[in-house]
Design a protein around this motif. Structure first.
Motif, PDB file in Angstrom:
ATOM      1  N   VAL A 164       0.840  -1.196   0.000  1.00 47.80           N
ATOM      2  CA  VAL A 164       0.000   0.000   0.000  1.00 47.80           C
ATOM      3  C   VAL A 164       0.875   1.245   0.000  1.00 47.80           C
ATOM      4  O   VAL A 164       0.665   2.188  -0.781  1.00 47.80           O
ATOM      5  CB  VAL A 164      -0.934  -0.002   1.232  1.00 47.80           C
ATOM      6  N   ALA A 165       1.872   1.258   0.879  1.00 45.06           N
ATOM      7  CA  ALA A 165       2.767   2.417   0.968  1.00 45.06           C
ATOM      8  C   ALA A 165       3.541   2.626  -0.324  1.00 45.06           C
ATOM      9  O   ALA A 165       3.800   3.764  -0.731  1.00 45.06           O
ATOM     10  CB  ALA A 165       3.722   2.241   2.144  1.00 45.06           C
ATOM     11  N   LEU A 166       3.934   1.545  -0.966  1.00 48.39           N
ATOM     12  CA  LEU A 166       4.656   1.646  -2.225  1.00 48.39           C
ATOM     13  C   LEU A 166       3.850   2.433  -3.259  1.00 48.39           C
ATOM     14  O   LEU A 166       4.417   3.173  -4.069  1.00 48.39           O
ATOM     15  CB  LEU A 166       4.968   0.243  -2.758  1.00 48.39           C
ATOM     16  N   CYS A 167       2.533   2.300  -3.203  1.00 47.50           N
ATOM     17  CA  CYS A 167       1.650   2.992  -4.144  1.00 47.50           C
ATOM     18  C   CYS A 167       1.363   4.430  -3.731  1.00 47.50           C
ATOM     19  O   CYS A 167       0.628   5.134  -4.432  1.00 47.50           O
ATOM     20  CB  CYS A 167       0.333   2.224  -4.270  1.00 47.50           C
ATOM     21  N   GLY A 168       1.905   4.855  -2.597  1.00 46.94           N
ATOM     22  CA  GLY A 168       1.681   6.211  -2.133  1.00 46.94           C
ATOM     23  C   GLY A 168       0.405   6.384  -1.344  1.00 46.94           C
ATOM     24  O   GLY A 168       0.054   7.509  -0.952  1.00 46.94           O
ATOM     25  N   ALA A 169      -0.305   5.306  -1.100  1.00 46.01           N
ATOM     26  CA  ALA A 169      -1.527   5.352  -0.298  1.00 46.01           C
ATOM     27  C   ALA A 169      -1.180   5.099   1.170  1.00 46.01           C
ATOM     28  O   ALA A 169      -0.017   4.877   1.525  1.00 46.01           O
ATOM     29  CB  ALA A 169      -2.536   4.336  -0.812  1.00 46.01           C
ATOM     30  N   THR A 170      -2.201   5.087   2.017  1.00 49.61           N
ATOM     31  CA  THR A 170      -1.974   5.002   3.461  1.00 49.61           C
ATOM     32  C   THR A 170      -2.568   3.715   4.022  1.00 49.61           C
ATOM     33  O   THR A 170      -3.789   3.519   3.946  1.00 49.61           O
ATOM     34  CB  THR A 170      -2.615   6.195   4.188  1.00 49.61           C
ATOM     35  N   PRO A 171      -1.735   2.831   4.579  1.00 48.96           N
ATOM     36  CA  PRO A 171      -2.279   1.651   5.264  1.00 48.96           C
ATOM     37  C   PRO A 171      -2.835   2.063   6.622  1.00 48.96           C
ATOM     38  O   PRO A 171      -2.156   2.735   7.399  1.00 48.96           O
ATOM     39  CB  PRO A 171      -1.068   0.731   5.404  1.00 48.96           C
ATOM     40  N   ILE A 172      -4.063   1.677   6.901  1.00 46.11           N
ATOM     41  CA  ILE A 172      -4.709   1.946   8.180  1.00 46.11           C
ATOM     42  C   ILE A 172      -4.821   0.619   8.927  1.00 46.11           C
ATOM     43  O   ILE A 172      -5.605  -0.257   8.541  1.00 46.11           O
ATOM     44  CB  ILE A 172      -6.107   2.568   8.009  1.00 46.11           C
ATOM     45  N   VAL A 173      -4.018   0.476   9.961  1.00 46.89           N
ATOM     46  CA  VAL A 173      -4.000  -0.777  10.714  1.00 46.89           C
ATOM     47  C   VAL A 173      -5.159  -0.778  11.704  1.00 46.89           C
ATOM     48  O   VAL A 173      -5.340   0.163  12.482  1.00 46.89           O
ATOM     49  CB  VAL A 173      -2.666  -0.952  11.444  1.00 46.89           C
ATOM     50  N   VAL A 174      -5.960  -1.828  11.651  1.00 48.21           N
ATOM     51  CA  VAL A 174      -7.098  -1.989  12.557  1.00 48.21           C
ATOM     52  C   VAL A 174      -6.733  -3.070  13.565  1.00 48.21           C
ATOM     53  O   VAL A 174      -6.567  -4.231  13.199  1.00 48.21           O
ATOM     54  CB  VAL A 174      -8.374  -2.380  11.794  1.00 48.21           C
ATOM     55  N   GLU A 175      -6.597  -2.685  14.812  1.00 46.60           N
ATOM     56  CA  GLU A 175      -6.200  -3.643  15.840  1.00 46.60           C
ATOM     57  C   GLU A 175      -7.331  -4.621  16.142  1.00 46.60           C
ATOM     58  O   GLU A 175      -8.511  -4.275  16.081  1.00 46.60           O
ATOM     59  CB  GLU A 175      -5.787  -2.908  17.119  1.00 46.60           C
ATOM     60  N   THR A 176      -6.949  -5.843  16.471  1.00 44.53           N
ATOM     61  CA  THR A 176      -7.902  -6.857  16.911  1.00 44.53           C
ATOM     62  C   THR A 176      -7.497  -7.310  18.308  1.00 44.53           C
ATOM     63  O   THR A 176      -6.443  -6.943  18.813  1.00 44.53           O
ATOM     64  CB  THR A 176      -7.913  -8.060  15.954  1.00 44.53           C
ATOM     65  N   SER A 177      -8.330  -8.111  18.926  1.00 43.37           N
ATOM     66  CA  SER A 177      -8.045  -8.546  20.292  1.00 43.37           C
ATOM     67  C   SER A 177      -8.132 -10.057  20.407  1.00 43.37           C
ATOM     68  O   SER A 177      -8.795 -10.728  19.596  1.00 43.37           O
ATOM     69  CB  SER A 177      -9.022  -7.897  21.277  1.00 43.37           C
ATOM     70  N   ALA A 178      -7.488 -10.583  21.436  1.00 44.45           N
ATOM     71  CA  ALA A 178      -7.510 -12.024  21.679  1.00 44.45           C
ATOM     72  C   ALA A 178      -8.927 -12.504  21.954  1.00 44.45           C
ATOM     73  O   ALA A 178      -9.307 -13.612  21.555  1.00 44.45           O
ATOM     74  CB  ALA A 178      -6.587 -12.362  22.843  1.00 44.45           C
ATOM     75  N   LYS A 179      -9.730 -11.671  22.625  1.00 49.65           N
ATOM     76  CA  LYS A 179     -11.101 -12.097  22.951  1.00 49.65           C
ATOM     77  C   LYS A 179     -11.954 -12.270  21.697  1.00 49.65           C
ATOM     78  O   LYS A 179     -12.939 -13.020  21.700  1.00 49.65           O
ATOM     79  CB  LYS A 179     -11.766 -11.113  23.914  1.00 49.65           C
ATOM     80  N   ASP A 180     -11.566 -11.587  20.609  1.00 53.80           N
ATOM     81  CA  ASP A 180     -12.260 -11.740  19.328  1.00 53.80           C
ATOM     82  C   ASP A 180     -11.527 -12.702  18.401  1.00 53.80           C
ATOM     83  O   ASP A 180     -11.803 -12.742  17.198  1.00 53.80           O
ATOM     84  CB  ASP A 180     -12.423 -10.378  18.646  1.00 53.80           C
ATOM     85  N   GLY A 181     -10.594 -13.454  18.954  1.00 54.62           N
ATOM     86  CA  GLY A 181      -9.859 -14.421  18.150  1.00 54.62           C
ATOM     87  C   GLY A 181      -8.903 -13.794  17.168  1.00 54.62           C
ATOM     88  O   GLY A 181      -8.555 -14.407  16.155  1.00 54.62           O
TER      89      GLY A 181
END
Length: 405
Positions: free
Chosen positions: A132-149
């Motif tokens: 994504v970054a290579l293309c000049g766009a922005t990666p948006i990381v969405v965190e997950t949790s252990a309780k949601d597997g």
């Protein structure tokens, strides 16, 4: 003044490749190393597939191929999607590329502009945000949790979608966690995505055939057909068919998108290796019975590794639904000191000291966007896995011995 493009500064080398290289370097020095850092089946490519490649060589099928793949392979992919996923595509909606990574790169290069955003649930495969970054766009990381597997929830998805969101990436079963989305979980995500018509979905199904126990694989276009006009379904033969070095990945999606990907591929690589394509035809159309046998072997390894890791002091390991990875937490080792006197401060120091002291190569969780964990690939012999887990147990048991320097 540097002559390198600005894009180089936006991306990092692959952490999984770096971990594997560290292991190779130590082994070259004469160290006894067990490398569990590479996601590659230890099985050989099935013999019927090898023979298909030999036939291609001896019958002159060594010429340039169409950029998007030979017709026979694209038709085999169409039939695979119909047979296994209840998805209908035409050969014109299919592209064959140099592995799954190439499919994803083509899609992003064809669609992303500066300012666009791509939602990537963490933990994620290391290449998603970099492409994504290579293309000049922005990666948006969405965190997950252990309780949601360690899986994306509808609420988190809804919360992160903006007017700039171009894609959301789904990977099931997941690299690195092995977590897989049920039909119901995908349906809940689809309810959100149906409402946001500007968001496209890239689903990475490369571990489709590696699911265990009674888990039933599903892909989002199958679960919600209304999303198919903006879904790219990516797959390949590398993992289930033990064909990593053959470099055959494929994607299927809307004709306009696939045509754009074809234009990019035509200028960068053209068509992929002709012999590998004929081998892939055999993989998808030939006998499939070995898949169950190998899947059972992977499940036995998974169960053994999970049990052994959970007996290690400071380690907690969930049982994944698929792929051939476990993603245990090592947070219980933080604040302790290794035999060399080095403190375990985070997942990276844990992985580095484990390699240095016990010769076990793993990949730290921060590389996948989820600190506090490490990834083990159990695509190795049971002997190697048991030996590695014994070394990890010993490493953890000795952590409190010694003083910080």
């Amino acid at each position: 003044m540097t002559f390198l493009a600005d894009s180089i500064s936006r991306i990092k080398p692959s952490s999984t490749i770096a971990a594997s290289q560290r292991a190779r370097d130590l082994a070259a020095q004469g160290r006894d190393v067990i490398a569990l850092s590479t996601g590659e089946p230890d099985f050989d490519t099935p013999e019927n597939i090898q023979l298909a490649a030999i036939r291609a060589l001896t019958t002159g099928k060594t010429r340039y191929t169409p950029t998007n793949g030979i017709p026979e392979l694209r038709e085999a992919i169409v039939q695979k999607f119909r047979r296994e996923n209840s998805l209908e595509f035409t050969p014109q909606q299919v592209i064959v590329s140099n592995g799954g990574k190439h499919v994803i790169a083509n899609a992003f290069l064809a669609t992303l502009n500066p300012g666009d955003e791509v939602l990537i649930p963490a933990p994620y495969w290391v290449s998603y945000p970099e492409l994504v970054a290579l293309c000049g766009a922005t990666p948006i990381v969405v965190e997950t949790s252990a309780k949601d597997g360690l899986k994306l929830t509808p609420e988190a998805l809804e919360r992160h979608i903006t007017a700039r969101t171009k894609w959301v990436v789904l990977n099931s079963p997941s690299n690195p966690s092995g977590a897989a989305y049920t039909h119901g979980e995908l349906s809940a995500l689809a309810e959100v995505l149906v409402k946001h018509e500007h968001v496209w979905i890239l689903t990475d199904d490369i571990y489709e055939h590696l699911v265990y126990d009674d888990f039933v694989f599903a892909t989002i276009g199958q679960v919600e057909p209304r999303l198919l006009p903006r879904t790219l379904t990516m797959n390949g033969v590398s993992k289930a068919y033990a064909m990593t070095g053959w470099r055959v990945g494929y994607g299927a999606g809307p004709t306009q998108l696939v045509k754009a990907m074809d234009v990019i591929q035509g200028q960068v690589t053209s068509g992929i290796n002709s012999v590998a394509q004929w081998a892939a035809v055999e993989a998808l159309t030939g006998p499939q019975d070995f898949l169950g046998t190998r899947r059972q072997a992977f499940q036995e390894r998974r169960d053994a590794v999970v049990g052994l890791l959970n007996s290690c002091e400071g380690i907690r390991c969930a049982t994944p639904e698929g792929a051939f990875y476990v993603f245990p937490s090592c947070e219980g080792t933080y604040g302790k000191v290794s035999r060399s006197g080095k403190p375990i401060e985070d997942d990276e120091s844990f992985a580095l000291e484990l390699l240095s002291e016990e010769g076990v190569a793993v990949v730290h969780g921060s590389a996948f966007g989820t600190p506090g964990h490490f990834r083990i690939s159990y695509a190795a012999s049971m002997t190697s896995l048991v030996g590695a887990c014994e070394r990890i147990r010993r490493f953890c048991a000795n952590l409190e011995k010694g003083n910080a320097k």
